[in-house]
Design a protein around this motif. Structure first.
Motif, PDB file in Angstrom:
ATOM      1  N   HIS A 133      -5.619   1.132  -2.213  1.00 28.89           N
ATOM      2  CA  HIS A 133      -4.378   1.306  -1.442  1.00 28.89           C
ATOM      3  C   HIS A 133      -4.662   2.264  -0.275  1.00 28.89           C
ATOM      4  CE1 HIS A 133       0.068   0.794  -1.573  1.00 28.89           C
ATOM      5  NE2 HIS A 133       0.148   2.025  -1.113  1.00 28.89           N
ATOM      6  N   TYR A 182       6.258   5.524   2.784  1.00 30.94           N
ATOM      7  CA  TYR A 182       5.421   5.473   1.587  1.00 30.94           C
ATOM      8  C   TYR A 182       6.152   4.837   0.399  1.00 30.94           C
ATOM      9  CZ  TYR A 182       1.904   7.502  -1.661  1.00 30.94           C
ATOM     10  OH  TYR A 182       0.921   7.700  -2.600  1.00 30.94           O
ATOM     11  N   GLN A 190       1.792  13.605  -7.584  1.00 33.26           N
ATOM     12  CA  GLN A 190       2.656  12.470  -7.224  1.00 33.26           C
ATOM     13  C   GLN A 190       3.394  11.905  -8.451  1.00 33.26           C
ATOM     14  OE1 GLN A 190       1.340   9.602  -4.310  1.00 33.26           O
ATOM     15  NE2 GLN A 190      -0.234  10.967  -3.527  1.00 33.26           N
ATOM     16  N   ASN A 241      -7.535   7.903   3.141  1.00 33.00           N
ATOM     17  CA  ASN A 241      -6.716   7.664   4.322  1.00 33.00           C
ATOM     18  C   ASN A 241      -7.594   7.465   5.547  1.00 33.00           C
ATOM     19  OD1 ASN A 241      -4.280   8.049   2.806  1.00 33.00           O
ATOM     20  ND2 ASN A 241      -4.757  10.240   2.808  1.00 33.00           N
ATOM     21  N   ASP A 276       5.259   1.279  -1.601  1.00 34.39           N
ATOM     22  CA  ASP A 276       4.951   1.198  -3.023  1.00 34.39           C
ATOM     23  C   ASP A 276       5.898   0.245  -3.768  1.00 34.39           C
ATOM     24  OD1 ASP A 276       2.618   2.316  -4.059  1.00 34.39           O
ATOM     25  OD2 ASP A 276       3.326   4.348  -3.651  1.00 34.39           O
ATOM     26  N   GLN A 326      -8.102   4.992  -2.717  1.00 35.93           N
ATOM     27  CA  GLN A 326      -7.015   5.196  -1.746  1.00 35.93           C
ATOM     28  C   GLN A 326      -7.228   6.290  -0.698  1.00 35.93           C
ATOM     29  OE1 GLN A 326      -5.852   6.770  -4.996  1.00 35.93           O
ATOM     30  NE2 GLN A 326      -4.690   5.171  -5.999  1.00 35.93           N
ATOM     31  N   HIS A 347      -9.660  12.347  -3.763  1.00 37.59           N
ATOM     32  CA  HIS A 347     -10.099  10.951  -3.678  1.00 37.59           C
ATOM     33  C   HIS A 347     -11.349  10.721  -4.527  1.00 37.59           C
ATOM     34  CE1 HIS A 347      -7.838  11.286   0.297  1.00 37.59           C
ATOM     35  NE2 HIS A 347      -7.135  10.457  -0.451  1.00 37.59           N
ATOM     36  N   ASP A 369      -5.103   0.527  -9.130  1.00 38.13           N
ATOM     37  CA  ASP A 369      -4.926   1.095  -7.790  1.00 38.13           C
ATOM     38  C   ASP A 369      -5.678   2.420  -7.792  1.00 38.13           C
ATOM     39  OD1 ASP A 369      -3.752   2.754  -5.719  1.00 38.13           O
ATOM     40  OD2 ASP A 369      -1.902   1.579  -5.756  1.00 38.13           O
TER      41      ASP A 369
HETATM   42  N1  ARG Z   1      -3.409   7.488   0.107  1.00 42.28           N
HETATM   43  C1  ARG Z   1      -2.633   8.327  -0.768  1.00 42.28           C
HETATM   44  C2  ARG Z   1      -3.152   9.763  -0.678  1.00 42.28           C
HETATM   45  O1  ARG Z   1      -4.223  10.014  -0.168  1.00 42.28           O
HETATM   46  C3  ARG Z   1      -2.663   7.891  -2.208  1.00 42.28           C
HETATM   47  C4  ARG Z   1      -2.126   6.490  -2.476  1.00 42.28           C
HETATM   48  C5  ARG Z   1      -1.896   6.266  -3.940  1.00 42.28           C
HETATM   49  N2  ARG Z   1      -1.511   4.923  -4.275  1.00 42.28           N
HETATM   50  C6  ARG Z   1      -0.289   4.438  -4.150  1.00 42.28           C
HETATM   51  N3  ARG Z   1      -0.018   3.207  -4.480  1.00 42.28           N
HETATM   52  N4  ARG Z   1       0.699   5.188  -3.707  1.00 42.28           N
HETATM   53  O2  ARG Z   1      -2.477  10.669  -1.142  1.00 42.28           O
END
Ligand code: ARG
Length: 582
Positions: A162, A318, A346, A127, A322, A125, A136, A122
């Protein structure tokens, strides 16, 4: 195959068994590459622990092992040093034969993993309708390197981007799109100006209560599946992913639209996952919200910290996504290993998620999940990287600048025609950024400093690419002089610099496997840097085209060629190209 330990270890086991009885043959001799050439090539420190276990002095134990150690054809008679170290110095003929064997192998001695696994990675990701930021960038670069290493070792890798394509933000984004009109919005977004679009929507949302109200009902329409709303939502996704694809292409990473499994993909599974967790007795209602409380996590107030399965307003967020993604990856994708390449901030989220996954029986035994956490990218002032106005630094802008500066570096050397030059500049510029990112211990923050990244000396991408170029130009010069570059010529090891280079070449397999195990690409960059340094020393000290004999020249050309192929392979595993000239 290439690792000398494969030859040394069984011989040690046999000697230990003969000296102290077969029940001790399994004892780890603790064989390592020596830190200094004066201690030989390898050192065994196992006599310390064995001495303690047998209640005998380590020196006595080491001497007894050496008395039974048969290193015929592999190493010189071993020496006991200090309190009980055993020093091993490999025979030149052994090293030469190993290097010759390596040169004849397409995989340069790296065997595939003993068991091929299905691995979900993964990464990236970004947005939707938001600029890709340096976080990113890191996820994309690190994830791509991990994918390449795992695939090379024969694992079945499933890439999962993702994408952040769902959530309450979409109310205001879709409303803003409606206000602008589809064409106008499309024009703006296709310029890649995602940040401006997002900021405009946000500004209206904050300043205009009527707009905010419309945005909120738009969220309801989106969740309810209203066709026009869905069409606008899809338009936002299409425009954004089109832009992301251009970034991926520029970066040369292996991500396509087929790899997208965004947050919205899991929407149809959320209610069922919630039921599943309730059935298993793991999810409970707390202040109106459905939560899982994995043990061992407390918030600042000391209260247990939840994973939110369903919010008190009935919506999913979120955490729920997940949870659904984890279950899907295990049950539908058949993952043995799931790797999340995400910002270190995270960490708690993933720790909670993995714990919940274990409690639900989705993870455990051989099925594991790992958070590949990484630190922040800092600006020159040592603070989180921002534009002067305090905005997000645009990733493409960084890449373009790196390529531009690389162009100057390449032009300075004045060796290439126009077209080749711009292609090489792209390889060098992008490679420099990737290498700088990957060569840092990923858990740490690093300062984004293009001057340093593009330097031709030191532990940089351009330095390694240049070392590769030197191997290639040597081969070209040999050809010009009518010397056929013989890949398969026997390697003869005489000089210390040859010896050091061969030892380093033989170490590739171990490094690639440990990179796959630890998911730390900087192990591979460190190896490649040391290889390039060993080659530089060799190049300085051992004349190749003007070697004393044709055999020596052929041997050195073969070593040069092998070094070049190793650098190319290693850089390739990191997603970095190795130009022929620069
Ligand atoms: N899109 C999220 C961000 O920009 C990160 C996602 C990470 N992947 C996941 N499976 N939660 O912070």
């Amino acid at each position: 195959m290439s690792d000398p330990l494969d030859d040394l270890l069984p011989r040690f086991s046999r000697a230990i068994g003969m000296a102290f009885g077969t029940e001790h043959a399994v004892v780890d001799p603790v064989l390592r590459r020596s830190a200094q050439a004066t201690f030989g090539d390898y050192q065994a420190n196992g006599a310390m622990a064995l001495g303690k276990a047998l209640d005998r002095s380590p020196r006595e134990v080491a001497t007894a092992i050496v008395g039974h150690l048969d290193l015929d054809g592999v190493a010189e008679p071993p020496e006991v040093a200090g309190p009980g170290f055993i020093n091993i110095r490999l025979l030149p003929a052994y090293l030469g034969a190993k290097a010759t064997e390596l040169a004849g192998d397409d995989r340069l001695g790296v065997r595939p993993a003993a068991t091929a696994e299905t691995v979900v990675v993964d990464y990236s990701q970004p947005n939707v309708a938001k600029e890709m930021h340096v976080g990113h960038l890191r996820s994309t670069i690190i994830g791509d390197a991990i994918v390449r290493v795992l695939e090379f070792l024969g694992h079945r890798v499933i890439r999962q981007n993702h994408l952040g394509d769902w959530g309450t933000n979409f109310g205001m984004l879709i409303e803003h799109l409606g206000d602008l009109g589809e064409d106008e919005a499309a024009a703006e977004l296709s310029l890649g100006d995602l940040e401006a679009f997002y900021q405009q929507a946000k500004a209206k949302f904050d300043a205009d209560p009527a707009f905010a109200e419309r945005a909120r009902s738009r969220v309801v329409a989106l969740q309810g599946g209203d066709p026009t709303t869905l069409a606008h939502w899809q338009l936002l996704i299409d425009l954004s992913t089109r832009y992301f694809s251009t970034v991926y292409e520029l970066l040369g990473v292996r991500l396509t639209d087929d790899d997208i499994a965004g947050e919205s993909f899991y929407n149809p599974m959320l209610a069922d996952v919630a039921d599943d967790l309730v059935d298993k007795g793991l999810a409970v209602v707390d202040e109106g919200a459905l939560c899982v409380f994995p043990p061992g996590f407390a918030g600042r107030d000391g209260k247990p910290f939840p994973l939110m399965v369903r919010k008190s307003d009935g919506g999913f967020g979120y955490d729920a996504t997940d949870l659904a993604a984890l279950r899907y990856r295990v049950s539908a994708l058949g993952a043995d290993r799931i790797i999340y390449v995400v910002d270190a901030r995270q960490s708690q989220h993933f720790a909670l998620l993995f714990k919940a996954g274990e409690m639900a029986g989705w993870l455990g035994d051989a099925r594991r999940a790992e958070h590949v956490a990484f630190g922040a990218v800092l600006g020159p002032d040592g603070r989180p990287f921002k534009t002067r106005a305090g905005g997000t630094v645009k990733l493409v802008a960084l890449l373009r600048e790196a390529i531009e500066r690389a162009e100057a570096v390449v032009a300075d050397r004045g060796e290439l025609d126009e077209a080749t030059r711009s292609e090489v500049a792209r390889q060098v510029g992008v490679g420099a950024i990737k290498y700088a990112d990957l060569s840092n211990d990923r858990a740490k923050d690093y300062v984004f400093d293009l001057d340093r990244m593009l330097a031709m000396d030191g532990n940089t991408g351009p330095y390694l690419q240049y070392a590769h170029v030197r191997t290639r130009s040597l081969a070209r010069r040999a050809a010009e002089q009518g010397v056929t570059p013989a890949t398969s010529a026997p390697v003869v090891v005489t000089e210390p610099a040859e010896r050091a280079l061969v030892l380093q070449l033989l170490a590739l397999e171990v490094v690639v496997h440990s990179t796959a195990e630890t998911l730390q690409p900087h192990r591979l960059t460190t190896y490649l840097f040391e290889l390039a340094s060993a080659f530089t020393t060799f190049f300085d000290q051992c004349p190749v085209l003007r070697a004393d004999t044709p055999e020596q020249r052929a041997s050195r050309l073969a070593l040069t060629d092998l070094t070049g192929r190793t650098l190319r392979l290693g850089l390739g595993l990191l997603g970095i190209e190795a130009p022929e000239r620069m």
